[in-house]
Structures are given as C-alpha cells and as structure tokens.
Write a protein that holds these residues in place. Sequence first.
Motif, PDB file in Angstrom:
ATOM      1  N   GLN A   1      64.879  13.551  45.188  1.00 29.05           N
ATOM      2  CA  GLN A   1      63.449  13.835  45.285  1.00 29.05           C
ATOM      3  C   GLN A   1      63.208  15.175  44.611  1.00 29.05           C
ATOM      4  N   TYR A   2      62.314  15.183  43.632  1.00 28.75           N
ATOM      5  CA  TYR A   2      62.018  16.385  42.878  1.00 28.75           C
ATOM      6  C   TYR A   2      60.625  16.894  43.234  1.00 28.75           C
ATOM      7  N   PRO A   3      60.416  18.190  43.067  1.00 26.55           N
ATOM      8  CA  PRO A   3      59.076  18.723  43.303  1.00 26.55           C
ATOM      9  C   PRO A   3      58.105  18.239  42.221  1.00 26.55           C
ATOM     10  N   ASP A   4      56.832  18.361  42.492  1.00 21.94           N
ATOM     11  CA  ASP A   4      55.792  17.966  41.538  1.00 21.94           C
ATOM     12  C   ASP A   4      55.712  19.031  40.451  1.00 21.94           C
ATOM     13  N   CYS A   5      56.590  18.911  39.462  1.00 28.81           N
ATOM     14  CA  CYS A   5      56.637  19.897  38.378  1.00 28.81           C
ATOM     15  C   CYS A   5      56.848  19.165  37.057  1.00 28.81           C
ATOM     16  N   ASN A   6      56.742  19.894  35.975  1.00 31.25           N
ATOM     17  CA  ASN A   6      57.010  19.379  34.637  1.00 31.25           C
ATOM     18  C   ASN A   6      58.034  20.290  33.992  1.00 31.25           C
ATOM     19  N   GLU A   7      59.289  19.889  34.065  1.00 27.49           N
ATOM     20  CA  GLU A   7      60.398  20.696  33.560  1.00 27.49           C
ATOM     21  C   GLU A   7      61.413  19.802  32.873  1.00 27.49           C
ATOM     22  N   THR A   8      62.160  20.393  31.954  1.00 29.56           N
ATOM     23  CA  THR A   8      63.278  19.709  31.301  1.00 29.56           C
ATOM     24  C   THR A   8      64.464  20.657  31.287  1.00 29.56           C
ATOM     25  N   ILE A   9      65.632  20.122  31.630  1.00 27.72           N
ATOM     26  CA  ILE A   9      66.855  20.917  31.605  1.00 27.72           C
ATOM     27  C   ILE A   9      67.982  20.025  31.099  1.00 27.72           C
ATOM     28  N   THR A  10      68.864  20.601  30.287  1.00 26.19           N
ATOM     29  CA  THR A  10      70.016  19.866  29.773  1.00 26.19           C
ATOM     30  C   THR A  10      71.268  20.384  30.460  1.00 26.19           C
ATOM     31  N   LEU A  11      72.010  19.463  31.066  1.00 26.29           N
ATOM     32  CA  LEU A  11      73.209  19.801  31.818  1.00 26.29           C
ATOM     33  C   LEU A  11      74.434  19.239  31.115  1.00 26.29           C
ATOM     34  N   GLN A  12      75.447  20.081  30.923  1.00 21.65           N
ATOM     35  CA  GLN A  12      76.750  19.580  30.462  1.00 21.65           C
ATOM     36  C   GLN A  12      77.602  19.450  31.705  1.00 21.65           C
ATOM     37  N   TYR A  13      77.938  18.211  32.051  1.00 22.58           N
ATOM     38  CA  TYR A  13      78.649  17.925  33.296  1.00 22.58           C
ATOM     39  C   TYR A  13      80.044  17.431  32.969  1.00 22.58           C
ATOM     40  N   THR A  14      81.037  17.992  33.642  1.00 20.73           N
ATOM     41  CA  THR A  14      82.425  17.590  33.446  1.00 20.73           C
ATOM     42  C   THR A  14      83.024  17.215  34.789  1.00 20.73           C
ATOM     43  N   ASP A  15      83.594  16.019  34.852  1.00 24.84           N
ATOM     44  CA  ASP A  15      84.242  15.543  36.071  1.00 24.84           C
ATOM     45  C   ASP A  15      85.639  15.077  35.683  1.00 24.84           C
ATOM     46  N   GLU A  16      86.630  15.879  36.046  1.00 26.16           N
ATOM     47  CA  GLU A  16      88.005  15.563  35.630  1.00 26.16           C
ATOM     48  C   GLU A  16      88.574  14.336  36.344  1.00 26.16           C
ATOM     49  N   HIS A  17      88.054  14.001  37.523  1.00 28.14           N
ATOM     50  CA  HIS A  17      88.563  12.849  38.266  1.00 28.14           C
ATOM     51  C   HIS A  17      87.816  11.561  37.944  1.00 28.14           C
ATOM     52  N   LEU A  18      86.572  11.675  37.525  1.00 21.82           N
ATOM     53  CA  LEU A  18      85.768  10.521  37.106  1.00 21.82           C
ATOM     54  C   LEU A  18      85.183  10.832  35.720  1.00 21.82           C
ATOM     55  N   PRO A  19      86.021  10.743  34.675  1.00 18.18           N
ATOM     56  CA  PRO A  19      85.573  11.153  33.335  1.00 18.18           C
ATOM     57  C   PRO A  19      84.393  10.344  32.800  1.00 18.18           C
ATOM     58  N   GLN A  20      84.143   9.152  33.334  1.00 22.38           N
ATOM     59  CA  GLN A  20      82.991   8.372  32.880  1.00 22.38           C
ATOM     60  C   GLN A  20      81.678   9.055  33.251  1.00 22.38           C
ATOM     61  N   ASN A  21      81.707  10.001  34.180  1.00 21.21           N
ATOM     62  CA  ASN A  21      80.518  10.768  34.540  1.00 21.21           C
ATOM     63  C   ASN A  21      80.253  11.938  33.592  1.00 21.21           C
ATOM     64  N   SER A  22      81.261  12.369  32.877  1.00 20.45           N
ATOM     65  CA  SER A  22      81.147  13.553  32.030  1.00 20.45           C
ATOM     66  C   SER A  22      80.212  13.301  30.856  1.00 20.45           C
TER      67      SER A  22
ATOM     68  N   THR B   1      64.470  15.287  32.624  1.00 18.59           N
ATOM     69  CA  THR B   1      63.063  15.637  32.478  1.00 18.59           C
ATOM     70  C   THR B   1      62.336  15.217  33.750  1.00 18.59           C
ATOM     71  N   ILE B   2      61.630  16.162  34.350  1.00 17.53           N
ATOM     72  CA  ILE B   2      60.828  15.892  35.534  1.00 17.53           C
ATOM     73  C   ILE B   2      59.370  15.974  35.119  1.00 17.53           C
ATOM     74  N   SER B   3      58.637  14.903  35.353  1.00 21.36           N
ATOM     75  CA  SER B   3      57.210  14.861  35.025  1.00 21.36           C
ATOM     76  C   SER B   3      56.448  14.434  36.270  1.00 21.36           C
ATOM     77  N   GLY B   4      55.771  15.388  36.883  1.00 18.69           N
ATOM     78  CA  GLY B   4      55.026  15.093  38.098  1.00 18.69           C
ATOM     79  C   GLY B   4      55.908  14.641  39.249  1.00 18.69           C
ATOM     80  N   GLY B   5      57.153  15.101  39.271  1.00 20.64           N
ATOM     81  CA  GLY B   5      58.086  14.733  40.326  1.00 20.64           C
ATOM     82  C   GLY B   5      58.929  13.511  40.010  1.00 20.64           C
ATOM     83  N   THR B   6      58.663  12.839  38.880  1.00 25.74           N
ATOM     84  CA  THR B   6      59.402  11.640  38.491  1.00 25.74           C
ATOM     85  C   THR B   6      60.458  11.994  37.450  1.00 25.74           C
TER      86      THR B   6
END
Length: 132
Positions: free
Chosen positions: A36-57, A63-68
């Motif tokens: 659940q996101y707040p009612d905002c309009n924001e974009t953020i890029t995340l570099q995610y690394t998961d050594e145990h579940l590499p398919q998640n990396s 992008t959040i637009s109006g909480g969606t």
Amino acid sequence: YSLPDHGYPKSNYCVDEQTSLMTRITDVKTALLNLQYPDCNETITLQYTDEHLPQNSGNYRLTISGGTPTLTVCQEIKPDMILGARGMVLLITHMMSPLQIKQLGLLDGSNHALHKAKRIFLGDIPWCTDQY
C-alpha cells in the motif's frame, strides 16, 4: 508504541519486550506491486540483488501514481538506490527509514533518493498480538 483501541476494556498489561517478524521476500516484483503506497506521484529506480534467489535480482523502476504502483524491469537505467534482500525487507516493512538502512550499509543512494524513498515507502510497522 501502543496497540490500537478496538473498544475493549483497558488492561493492566504492558509490553516489556517485543520481537520482530521474520520476513523473506521470495518474489520482489509481487511484493513491490502489492504494497500500500501513499497518494503520491513518485518514481524511483532500485537495483536489487538477491544472492539466494537470483531470479529476483535486477533494476526495477517503481512508479507511484495516486497511490497505484507500476513496476518496470529496466537494465539500462542508472539506479537511484542499490540494495539487497536484507535492505529491501527493512524498506518495505517500514522497520527502518531509508537513512537508517543506509547507515547499516544495506542500501546505497543519494540523499535525494533517500528522501524520495521515504515518501514512497511510508507506513506502519507490521505487528501481531499473538505468538503462534
């Protein structure tokens, strides 16, 4: 810290010790899309690394637009923040602020990115009154 008032009589008990939930992200895309996101309009890029579940990396543009939320996998874009599984769990469960996660060495990002993440990942810490 106090429990919500549901109309039950007040008790004489207080919380002296509290344990945290144990959380593991098994599908980062589903996790990010179902928060659940707040009612905002924001974009953020995340570099995610998961050594145990590499398919998640990968690099994810959230992008959040109006909480969606909308999530895009994007390898060519420079990330705003870099984090692994331990940092992501703390971020999406609101157990710590982005700055606190960075101070632990579990997240890397500029001050601008940390402020943006603080606006996006805003919420209460999950809790449970029962031990089962």
